[in-house]
Write a protein that holds these residues in place. Sequence first.
Motif, PDB file in Angstrom:
ATOM      1  N   GLY A 224      49.197-103.522 -31.565  1.00 38.89           N
ATOM      2  CA  GLY A 224      50.665-103.501 -31.538  1.00 38.89           C
ATOM      3  C   GLY A 224      51.241-102.813 -30.317  1.00 38.89           C
ATOM      4  O   GLY A 224      52.463-102.708 -30.181  1.00 38.89           O
ATOM      5  N   GLY A 225      50.375-102.306 -29.438  1.00 37.30           N
ATOM      6  CA  GLY A 225      50.847-101.732 -28.187  1.00 37.30           C
ATOM      7  C   GLY A 225      51.217-100.264 -28.241  1.00 37.30           C
ATOM      8  O   GLY A 225      51.802 -99.730 -27.281  1.00 37.30           O
ATOM      9  N   GLN A 226      50.849 -99.555 -29.320  1.00 36.91           N
ATOM     10  CA  GLN A 226      51.155 -98.126 -29.386  1.00 36.91           C
ATOM     11  C   GLN A 226      50.262 -97.308 -28.460  1.00 36.91           C
ATOM     12  O   GLN A 226      50.571 -96.162 -28.154  1.00 36.91           O
ATOM     13  N   CYS A 227      49.156 -97.887 -28.035  1.00 37.09           N
ATOM     14  CA  CYS A 227      48.258 -97.218 -27.098  1.00 37.09           C
ATOM     15  C   CYS A 227      47.540 -98.286 -26.285  1.00 37.09           C
ATOM     16  O   CYS A 227      47.440 -99.447 -26.697  1.00 37.09           O
ATOM     17  N   THR A 228      47.034 -97.871 -25.134  1.00 41.31           N
ATOM     18  CA  THR A 228      46.325 -98.795 -24.257  1.00 41.31           C
ATOM     19  C   THR A 228      44.878 -98.982 -24.691  1.00 41.31           C
ATOM     20  O   THR A 228      44.319-100.079 -24.597  1.00 41.31           O
ATOM     21  N   MET A 229      44.273 -97.886 -25.199  1.00 41.46           N
ATOM     22  CA  MET A 229      42.869 -97.909 -25.584  1.00 41.46           C
ATOM     23  C   MET A 229      42.703 -97.334 -26.987  1.00 41.46           C
ATOM     24  O   MET A 229      43.462 -96.456 -27.393  1.00 41.46           O
ATOM     25  N   GLY A 230      41.708 -97.842 -27.707  1.00 43.20           N
ATOM     26  CA  GLY A 230      41.426 -97.352 -29.043  1.00 43.20           C
ATOM     27  C   GLY A 230      40.001 -96.857 -29.146  1.00 43.20           C
ATOM     28  O   GLY A 230      39.070 -97.510 -28.653  1.00 43.20           O
ATOM     29  N   PHE A 231      39.827 -95.686 -29.761  1.00 45.76           N
ATOM     30  CA  PHE A 231      38.496 -95.122 -29.955  1.00 45.76           C
ATOM     31  C   PHE A 231      37.924 -95.705 -31.232  1.00 45.76           C
ATOM     32  O   PHE A 231      38.321 -95.339 -32.341  1.00 45.76           O
ATOM     33  N   LEU A 232      36.982 -96.646 -31.100  1.00 45.59           N
ATOM     34  CA  LEU A 232      36.512 -97.477 -32.205  1.00 45.59           C
ATOM     35  C   LEU A 232      35.036 -97.233 -32.485  1.00 45.59           C
ATOM     36  O   LEU A 232      34.402 -96.377 -31.874  1.00 45.59           O
ATOM     37  N   THR A 233      34.501 -97.988 -33.410  1.00 41.48           N
ATOM     38  CA  THR A 233      33.063 -98.024 -33.629  1.00 41.48           C
ATOM     39  C   THR A 233      32.564 -99.452 -33.392  1.00 41.48           C
ATOM     40  O   THR A 233      33.240-100.427 -33.728  1.00 41.48           O
TER      41      THR A 233
END
Length: 319
Positions: A224-233
């Motif tokens: 949704g564009g709240q952040c550029t990168m996501g810390f995922l698994t």
Amino acid sequence: MRVLIAVSLMVAVVTGCGLRPASSFVPPVESGSIQPVPSLEGTQVRVTSKEFTEQLVLGKIAVLALAAAGADVVDQTNVQGSVNARASMTRGDANLMWEYTGTGWITYLGNEKPIPDAKQQYEAVRDLDLSRNGISWLPPAPLNNTYAMGVTRATAEKYGLKTLSDMKKIPVAERTYCVDHEAFGRDDGFMGMLKGYGLKWGTDVPQANAKRMAVGVLYSALTGGQCTMGFLTKTDGRVKALDLVLLEDDKQFFPIYNATVTMRRQLAEAHPEIARIFAPISAKLTDEVIRDLNAKVDVDGGMPVLVARDWLRSQGFVR
């Protein structure tokens, strides 16, 4: 044969990484390739897990497999957080759970540097945890639930992102992250990763640029564009479903997180047959398999216990 329907101690709690609540319902199953083990008849096995989707699926696989073998299974899955789930094992409140080699080595045993070779990492955590804490580690599954940094395909193309080192290509003002609460401060998590890749907290990554949130909403926040990168698994089912791009860990910072059945020493020594039950199950749990199982919960809305049962049936372990 009759299979025990165990009662969970954590009921109707929304999972931290999934979109569906964990359920106390455990469906009856009949023996397939997993046959009744006479020595397990009447043996109580207390199975625990953490609260995110993959752990719930793995936990329910353990519950159903042991029930099919004739054990009296107590379902204690869905404990919030790694530390709490681990504490239930070391205290003796539970005596079996799926754990990850990297988590054991870094978080529980206090080592700062992971061992890059999967076999050596497993052997090191197996030997040290048994001698120090009396926790036995069975041979691991191939699946590697390691951390990863994910971006949308549009973001990857916009900034030319392929590796974690490429994070520096993103202007500081736009270098924003969505991070789940547990992973944020872990040495093998977000803050450790920034240090490992030479990004200084507060300057290269202003504090306001990291948004902490539950994993259940992290993916929608990223897309949704709240952040550029996501810390995922790496093994999360939503990675494929949302067409996310995982950046290569080019400095090999993240530990290997092979999933492994762990048991308290007393249970492992009294019932070595449990290892034989889980060996063929573990062998089939690859990244692709667990990612698909996770997606059946997080994308398709399935219940973890039914996803676990259907997979065990598909492989002929139970009927």
